[in-house]
Scaffold this motif. Sequence first.
Motif, PDB file in Angstrom:
ATOM      1  N   ASN A   1       8.720   1.935  -9.853  1.00 58.49           N
ATOM      2  CA  ASN A   1       7.592   1.486  -9.098  1.00 58.49           C
ATOM      3  C   ASN A   1       6.122   1.268  -9.533  1.00 58.49           C
ATOM      4  OD1 ASN A   1       9.187   1.536  -6.528  1.00 58.49           O
ATOM      5  ND2 ASN A   1       9.323   3.872  -6.899  1.00 58.49           N
ATOM      6  N   ASP A   2       5.630   2.420 -10.107  1.00 53.55           N
ATOM      7  CA  ASP A   2       4.465   2.131 -10.864  1.00 53.55           C
ATOM      8  C   ASP A   2       4.037   3.216 -11.900  1.00 53.55           C
ATOM      9  OD1 ASP A   2       3.528   4.672  -9.389  1.00 53.55           O
ATOM     10  OD2 ASP A   2       3.181   3.513  -7.667  1.00 53.55           O
ATOM     11  N   ALA A   3       2.952   3.134 -12.299  1.00 56.92           N
ATOM     12  CA  ALA A   3       2.567   4.158 -13.451  1.00 56.92           C
ATOM     13  C   ALA A   3       2.702   5.585 -13.277  1.00 56.92           C
ATOM     14  CB  ALA A   3       1.166   3.582 -13.927  1.00 56.92           C
ATOM     15  N   ARG A   4       2.561   5.831 -11.923  1.00 55.29           N
ATOM     16  CA  ARG A   4       2.560   7.265 -11.466  1.00 55.29           C
ATOM     17  C   ARG A   4       3.851   8.140 -12.092  1.00 55.29           C
ATOM     18  NH1 ARG A   4       2.410   8.759  -5.401  1.00 55.29           N
ATOM     19  NH2 ARG A   4       3.050   6.856  -5.211  1.00 55.29           N
ATOM     20  N   GLU A   5       4.769   7.369 -12.041  1.00 58.10           N
ATOM     21  CA  GLU A   5       6.088   7.642 -12.516  1.00 58.10           C
ATOM     22  C   GLU A   5       6.074   8.392 -14.101  1.00 58.10           C
ATOM     23  OE1 GLU A   5       9.543   5.377 -11.680  1.00 58.10           O
ATOM     24  OE2 GLU A   5       8.512   4.486 -10.128  1.00 58.10           O
ATOM     25  N   LEU A   6       5.355   7.554 -14.925  1.00 55.13           N
ATOM     26  CA  LEU A   6       5.154   8.103 -16.197  1.00 55.13           C
ATOM     27  C   LEU A   6       4.356   9.576 -16.438  1.00 55.13           C
ATOM     28  CD1 LEU A   6       3.758   4.997 -18.225  1.00 55.13           C
ATOM     29  CD2 LEU A   6       6.209   5.850 -17.580  1.00 55.13           C
TER      30      LEU A   6
ATOM     31  N   PHE B   1      -1.448   0.024 -17.610  1.00 54.38           N
ATOM     32  CA  PHE B   1      -0.920   0.852 -16.545  1.00 54.38           C
ATOM     33  C   PHE B   1      -1.063  -0.111 -15.220  1.00 54.38           C
ATOM     34  CE2 PHE B   1      -0.761   5.585 -17.683  1.00 54.38           C
ATOM     35  CZ  PHE B   1      -0.117   5.471 -18.748  1.00 54.38           C
ATOM     36  N   ALA B   2      -2.060  -0.782 -15.095  1.00 56.66           N
ATOM     37  CA  ALA B   2      -2.421  -1.648 -14.114  1.00 56.66           C
ATOM     38  C   ALA B   2      -1.622  -2.859 -14.105  1.00 56.66           C
ATOM     39  CB  ALA B   2      -3.588  -1.786 -13.418  1.00 56.66           C
TER      40      ALA B   2
ATOM     41  N   GLY C   1      -4.913  -2.585  -5.722  1.00 55.32           N
ATOM     42  CA  GLY C   1      -4.732  -2.722  -4.289  1.00 55.32           C
ATOM     43  C   GLY C   1      -3.298  -2.439  -4.013  1.00 55.32           C
ATOM     44  N   GLN C   2      -2.541  -3.014  -4.897  1.00 53.27           N
ATOM     45  CA  GLN C   2      -0.950  -2.575  -4.937  1.00 53.27           C
ATOM     46  C   GLN C   2      -0.713  -0.969  -5.014  1.00 53.27           C
ATOM     47  OE1 GLN C   2       0.672  -5.412  -7.856  1.00 53.27           O
ATOM     48  NE2 GLN C   2       0.904  -7.105  -6.271  1.00 53.27           N
ATOM     49  N   TYR C   3      -1.145  -0.621  -6.083  1.00 51.94           N
ATOM     50  CA  TYR C   3      -1.123   0.853  -6.098  1.00 51.94           C
ATOM     51  C   TYR C   3      -1.559   1.655  -5.026  1.00 51.94           C
ATOM     52  CZ  TYR C   3      -1.679   5.879  -7.650  1.00 51.94           C
ATOM     53  OH  TYR C   3      -1.777   6.915  -7.954  1.00 51.94           O
ATOM     54  N   PHE C   4      -2.854   1.565  -4.439  1.00 53.26           N
ATOM     55  CA  PHE C   4      -3.210   2.362  -3.491  1.00 53.26           C
ATOM     56  C   PHE C   4      -2.582   1.960  -2.185  1.00 53.26           C
ATOM     57  CE2 PHE C   4      -6.712   3.016  -6.438  1.00 53.26           C
ATOM     58  CZ  PHE C   4      -6.811   4.490  -6.507  1.00 53.26           C
TER      59      PHE C   4
END
Length: 428
Positions: A64-69, A200-201, A299-302
Amino acid sequence: MVNKNTFIIGFMLFALFFGAGNLIYPPTLGSESGTSYWTAIAGFVITGVGLPILAVTAISFVKNDARELANHVHPLFGLIFTSIVYLAIGPFFGIPRAATVAYEMSVEPFIGDKASMALFIFTTIFFALVLLVSLNPSKMVDRIGQFLTPILLLAIVALSIGGFILLKDPLGAPGEKYVSSPFFTGFVEGYLTMDAIAAFAFGIIVVNAFKERGISTQSNLIKSTLKSGIITAIGLIAVYASIGWIGAKMASQGTYENGGEILSSAANFMFGDFGTLLLGIIVTLACFTTAVGLIVASGQYFSKIIPLPYPVIITIWTLASYLIANQGLNTIISYSVPVLTFIYPITIVLILLTFTQRLFHSSSEVYRGAIIGTMIVSIYDGLIEFGLELPTITSFMEKLPFFTIGLGWIVPAFIGAAIGFLFSRTKN
C-alpha cells in the motif's frame, strides 16, 4: 528489456525528484569544494541519487504505502513517522520551498522587486496550476513523463554545454570543510535535496503507474521500478555533475550566498538575458513538477488515514502550502533544517533494513534496536540545528565515531540492531 513505459515513468520520476534543492545545492558544493570537486560530488551522488532510488525500489516491496516499511518497528511508529515525512516534504516545507525558489529565480531577476505582492501573485498562479494537474493523478505520468521532462532536460543540457565550453577558469582550492573529508562532506550535503524522504512519497506513484499498465506481480513490480530508477539515476547524476561543475568554475568569479545565485550569474555570464530566461524555465518546470508529485503523493497517503476524499485533502494541502510559501524562502528553510536533520538518518536506516531484512527474518527487535539507536543521535542533532545548546550531551556525542562528519548515528544504529538481533535469538 526496457520498454516505452519504463522510460516514461523513469522520466517522470526524474522530474519529480529534480526540484528546488537539486538545482541549488550541487553548484554550492562545486563552488566550495574546488579541486576536490569530483570526490565531493561522488559523496553527494550517494545520498542525492543512490539512496532515493533504493528508497523507491524499497516501496515496491510493500502493498500500500511507505507506512508498511516503518510498521516493522511498531504500527504506531509507522503511522506517526510516515505522517511526519509526508508533512515535511509536503505542505510544511517541500512544496512551499519549491514555489518560493521558483519565484526567486524566475521572476525576481526580471522585476528586481522582492515585494510580497509579486510573490503573492506568482504563488496564486503556481498553486492553481498545481491543484489543477493534481486533481487527476492518473494523467500525471503522461503529462510529466512525455512533455515536461524533455523540455526540462533540453534546458539543462543547453546550460550545461555552455558551462563546459565557456567557463575556462581553473578550479580553486577547496573550502575548509572539503579539505580533510570531501567525500563524506558531500555525502551529508546530499541530505539537503530531501530526495531520500521524498522517495517514500514518489515510490507509490511509480508503483501505481506500473500497476495501471498491467504489471501486478511483486517480482515484476520490483524489476520495473528498479529499471525506471536506473533511468532516473543516470539523468540525475549527469545533471548534478554538470551544474556542480558550473559552480566549481564560477567560484573565481566572486562570492555567492547560495547555489541559485551561482547559476543565475553563470547563466547571465554565458548567455546574457537569454540565459537568465533559460534558467527561469528550468527552475519553474523543476519546482512545478516536484510540487505536483508531492501534492499527489501526500494526498493519496492521507486519504487512507483520515476520513476525507482525495480532492478535499489535496485542496487543503495546496492552500496550506500556498499560505506557508508566502512567508518567504528564508523562513521555510530555517524551520526545515532541524526537521530534516532528525528525519533523514531514520529514513536511511529504514531503507537499509528493508533490503537486508532476510538476514534477520524481518525481526521487529532488530528494527526497533536500530531505530532507537539512530533516534538518540538524530534527535540530538535536530535540537542542535534548532539552536539549543546541550553542552553535557555534546561532550558525550563528540566521542561517537564519525560524529565530526555528521554521521554519528551510524554506530549507535548498528549497535542497536545487533542488540535487537541477540534479543530476538534469545526469545526464539
